[in-house]
Scaffold this motif. Structure first.
Motif, short mmCIF file in Angstrom:
data_model
loop_
_atom_site.label_atom_id
_atom_site.label_comp_id
_atom_site.label_asym_id
_atom_site.label_seq_id
_atom_site.Cartn_x
_atom_site.Cartn_y
_atom_site.Cartn_z
N MET A 92 0.85 -1.20 0.00
CA MET A 92 0.00 0.00 0.00
C MET A 92 0.88 1.24 0.00
N GLY A 93 0.25 2.38 -0.27
CA GLY A 93 0.95 3.67 -0.13
C GLY A 93 0.72 4.24 1.26
N ASP A 94 1.33 5.42 1.50
CA ASP A 94 1.17 6.03 2.83
C ASP A 94 -0.24 6.59 3.01
N GLY A 95 -0.90 6.98 1.92
CA GLY A 95 -2.31 7.37 2.03
C GLY A 95 -3.16 6.16 2.39
N GLY A 96 -2.91 5.06 1.71
CA GLY A 96 -3.67 3.83 1.95
C GLY A 96 -3.48 3.28 3.36
N GLY A 97 -2.24 3.31 3.86
CA GLY A 97 -1.95 2.68 5.15
C GLY A 97 -2.11 3.60 6.34
N TYR A 98 -1.83 4.90 6.15
CA TYR A 98 -1.80 5.81 7.31
C TYR A 98 -2.99 6.76 7.37
N ALA A 99 -3.78 6.82 6.27
CA ALA A 99 -4.97 7.69 6.31
C ALA A 99 -6.20 6.78 6.23
N ILE A 100 -6.64 6.49 5.02
CA ILE A 100 -7.92 5.76 4.87
C ILE A 100 -7.89 4.36 5.50
N GLY A 101 -6.70 3.73 5.54
CA GLY A 101 -6.65 2.35 6.04
C GLY A 101 -5.95 2.18 7.38
N LEU A 102 -5.77 3.28 8.11
CA LEU A 102 -4.98 3.18 9.36
C LEU A 102 -5.62 2.20 10.35
N GLN A 103 -6.95 2.21 10.44
CA GLN A 103 -7.58 1.30 11.42
C GLN A 103 -7.25 -0.16 11.08
N SER A 104 -7.19 -0.47 9.80
CA SER A 104 -6.91 -1.87 9.40
C SER A 104 -5.48 -2.24 9.75
N LEU A 105 -4.55 -1.30 9.53
CA LEU A 105 -3.15 -1.56 9.89
C LEU A 105 -3.02 -1.81 11.39
N LEU A 106 -3.64 -0.93 12.18
CA LEU A 106 -3.48 -1.06 13.64
C LEU A 106 -4.15 -2.33 14.16
N HIS A 107 -5.33 -2.66 13.64
CA HIS A 107 -6.00 -3.87 14.13
C HIS A 107 -5.24 -5.13 13.72
N ALA A 108 -4.67 -5.13 12.52
CA ALA A 108 -3.90 -6.31 12.10
C ALA A 108 -2.68 -6.48 12.99
#
Ligand SMILES: Cc1ncc(C[n+]2csc(CCOP(=O)(O)OP(=O)(O)O)c2C)c(N)n1
Ligand code: SF4
Length: 241
Positions: A92-108
């Motif tokens: 993913m990009g930093d927008g994907g991982g740290y903005a729109i998808g941050l909750q998914s990164l942290l929960h994983a």
């Protein structure tokens, strides 16, 4: 000496769609060398995001699946649950991982899902024309910060691996690499994948990368800016096994 192109790159695909000089193709090339060296080409499934990582569609000679923006992690967490023998990567990009998808990164990370997540930090939303991302440097001019990122209103540049470390389990592997240092990049990618295979644990690698098109930089200035990024975002392993 290494081949110029990893064996697992699809030689019959169309020419690369990345812009000339893009750091994402450098990162993918080294990921390809790691996969060759680990001899895992037939076992890997790569999940890609919306954003420039989608340009790696058809880039490798192994299975690739694509999800919505910011959703490569939950898509690949589900995939791993259904196919637990596969070696699962989520890009993913930093927008994907740290903005729109941050909750998914942290929960994983919190659940310690056994996938290897790889995030390209190029300090902007590249595919859509260079808008500011959480990782945009202080004072950096983007299309949405024409006077430079003002940290008083937008906050400080976002340190993803350091945040993930706060909630990850001790068996997780977390690191930051840069396309300017391919030896360390390959070592870190190898350890991230090994951690999935040997410890059945979560791994997260941020890769500092260049985006000459949106930065409007030539080759030298691109690497000068990457050097600035490396001062703000130090390379290295953040949790060691
Ligand atoms: C739900 C949703 N919101 C917005 C978009 C528009 N969009 C497509 S790519 C992108 C930016 C991607 O930036 P990043 O994730 O940092 O990846 P990069 O292009 O820099 O590799 C955006 C906002 C979208 N496709 N889906
Ligand atoms: S816009 Fe930037 S990140 Fe996207 S392919 Fe071009 S150089 Fe690479």
């Amino acid at each position: 000496m290494k081949n110029i192109t990893p064996n697992c790159i699809n030689q019959n695909s169309k020419p690369s769609l990345f812009c000339p000089g893009c750091g994402q193709s450098i990162a993918l090339r080294h990921l390809g060398f790691v996969i060759d060296e680990m001899k895992i080409q037939k076992k890997v499934t790569l999940g890609i995001d919306i954003g420039c990582s989608l340009l790696s569609w058809n880039y490798f000679n192994f299975d690739t699946v694509q999800g919505h923006h910011g959703r490569s992690i939950p898509m690949m967490v589900g995939f791993k649950m259904a196919r637990d023998k596969r070696i699962v990567l989520a890009m993913m990009g930093d927008g994907g991982g740290y903005a729109i998808g941050l909750q998914s990164l942290l929960h994983a990370a919190y659940r310690n899902n056994p996938i290897s997540a790889i995030l390209i930090n190029n300090t902007d939303y590249s595919m859509t024309g260079g808008q500011a991302a959480p990782t945009t440097l202080a004072g950096e001019i983007t299309t949405t910060t024409p006077d430079g990122r003002d940290v008083k209103t937008l906050g400080d540049p976002f340190h993803g691996p350091e945040l993930v470390r706060q909630i990850a389990k001790s068996s997780a592997y977390i690191a930051r690499a840069s396309v300017s240092n391919p030896i360390m990049l390959e070592k870190i990618l190898t350890r991230a994948i090994e951690n999935q295979i040997k410890n059945n644990s979560f791994s997260f690698v941020e890769i500092l990368s260049i985006c000459p098109t949106n930065w409007k930089t030539n080759a030298k200035k691109s690497f000068d800016f990457l050097e600035k990024m490396e001062k703000v975002y130090p390379e290295g392993e953040i949790i060691k096994n």
